[in-house]
Design a protein around this motif. Structure first.
Motif, short mmCIF file in Angstrom:
data_model
loop_
_atom_site.label_atom_id
_atom_site.label_comp_id
_atom_site.label_asym_id
_atom_site.label_seq_id
_atom_site.Cartn_x
_atom_site.Cartn_y
_atom_site.Cartn_z
N SER A 182 7.75 4.73 -4.03
CA SER A 182 8.53 4.22 -4.80
C SER A 182 6.90 4.19 -6.20
O SER A 182 7.05 3.02 -7.23
CB SER A 182 8.92 2.84 -5.32
N ALA A 183 5.87 4.11 -5.89
CA ALA A 183 5.28 4.17 -6.63
C ALA A 183 3.81 5.57 -6.37
O ALA A 183 3.18 5.59 -6.06
CB ALA A 183 3.99 3.04 -5.92
N PRO A 184 4.22 5.96 -7.12
CA PRO A 184 3.77 7.90 -7.80
C PRO A 184 2.23 7.89 -7.99
O PRO A 184 2.37 6.96 -9.00
CB PRO A 184 4.73 8.51 -8.35
N LEU A 196 14.54 3.46 1.91
CA LEU A 196 13.22 4.36 2.70
C LEU A 196 11.80 3.38 3.13
O LEU A 196 11.49 4.73 4.21
CB LEU A 196 13.21 5.94 1.81
N GLU A 197 10.82 2.78 2.37
CA GLU A 197 10.66 3.07 2.35
C GLU A 197 9.91 1.90 4.00
O GLU A 197 9.41 1.56 5.03
CB GLU A 197 9.06 1.76 1.47
N ARG A 198 11.25 1.15 3.58
CA ARG A 198 11.03 0.03 5.32
C ARG A 198 11.74 0.22 6.07
O ARG A 198 11.26 -0.23 7.54
CB ARG A 198 12.57 -1.44 4.25
N THR A 245 0.46 -1.27 -0.42
CA THR A 245 0.39 0.30 0.07
C THR A 245 1.35 1.26 -0.58
O THR A 245 1.91 1.37 0.15
CB THR A 245 -0.62 0.34 1.41
N GLY A 246 0.27 1.88 -0.82
CA GLY A 246 0.98 3.65 -0.63
C GLY A 246 0.43 4.72 -0.71
O GLY A 246 -0.97 4.61 0.75
N LEU A 305 9.21 13.46 -0.99
CA LEU A 305 10.08 12.37 -1.33
C LEU A 305 9.18 11.00 -2.11
O LEU A 305 9.28 9.86 -2.70
CB LEU A 305 10.15 10.91 -0.09
N LYS A 306 7.17 11.62 -1.77
CA LYS A 306 6.76 10.11 -2.95
C LYS A 306 6.64 10.80 -3.88
O LYS A 306 6.27 9.83 -4.97
CB LYS A 306 4.89 11.14 -2.66
#
Length: 274
Positions: free
Chosen positions: A228-230, A170-172, A114-115, A157-158
């Protein structure tokens, strides 16, 4: 794995048209596209028909307008899908050309990804054209900054300013709770069937989070693709928002976290006793 992109929509044909333009620009196309339509009029059907030749196996799942019934139409889309992996967005967003690629790279049983959203205001939304989507201008950091969408570091960052491996780290590291966002999510269909899909008694305000909590309770773990999924969100009014319902839904989410419940009796399969 066979994949389908599920797009929820309701009476916003201009936004849906821009959304589908972004879908048509994906570097990795989904195997199928489903428009989950919560009772829109003929203008929305006309948009779907225009894209039928441009998008792979486009189908339009519709039901009668009875107010905000997004959970029910999504359950119909899930139940009727032949896909192994379902990627969910709303029809008022535009997805980056690598959006589907990123979701499919992370997809596997026992995991949902999920983003988040980059939100445009009303003035910026009004300025967007199909040509801007096709050229990628709407994902440009310069354009987003000029249109007041990048006020915070977290929002910048998004936009995926660094290569995916860097954004993955960065997500982790992100301390943000992995709450499912229905406008930017993916999950295996078998995992959704395991919990009986959406609880249809929850209307606007928290139904996606409730789904995510029940997935976690069933052993399906969340994974961020926050950076990572804009995805760019088009502004619109929310006349269906109801503070009392949102308050009730928050209480139900807290109760689900405490109880560990995963199955809902008000989902894809209906319990005749309720």
């Amino acid at each position: 794995m066979y994949s389908e992109l599920v797009i929820s929509t309701y009476n916003n044909p201009r936004a849906l048209d821009l959304c589908l333009e972004s879908v048509a620009m994906q570097r990795t196309a989904p195997d199928g596209v489903c428009i989950a339509d919560d009772g829109s009029g003929p203008e929305t059907r006309a948009v779907a028909e225009r894209f039928a030749t441009r998008l792979p196996r486009l189908r339009h799942v519709w039901h009668e307008d009875r107010g905000f019934e997004k959970g029910e139409i999504l359950n119909k889309a899930i139940a009727s899908s032949q896909a192994e992996v379902l990627v969910f967005i709303d029809g008022d967003v535009m997805i980056h050309p690598d959006f589907i690629t990123r979701h499919l790279n992370l997809a596997r049983p026992g995991r949902f990804a999920t983003g988040s959203l980059i939100r445009l205001d009303a003035a910026a939304t009004a300025s967007v054209t199909a040509a801007m989507v096709r050229s990628g201008q709407v994902f440009s950091r310069r354009w987003l900054r000029e249109n007041r969408a990048l006020g915070k570091l977290s929002t910048w960052l998004k936009t995926r300013p660094f290569p995916v491996p860097v954004m993955d780290v960065l997500e982790r590291m992100s301390p943000v709770r992995r709450s499912l966002c229905g406008a930017n999510a993916s999950v295996c269909r078998s995992d959704l069937l395991k919990i009986n899909g959406y609880d249809e008694t929850l209307k606007y305000g928290g139904q996606d989070k409730h789904l995510g909590v029940r997935l976690k309770n069933a052993g399906v773990r969340g994974r961020h693709l926050r950076y990572s999924a804009p995805l760019v969100h088009l502004d619109h009014p929310r006349g269906y928002a109801d503070p009392e319902r949102k308050k009730r839904h928050k209480a139900l989410i807290r109760a689900a976290r405490r109880s560990g419940e995963s199955w809902t009796a008000h989902g894809i399969e209906k319990d005749p006793r309720t």
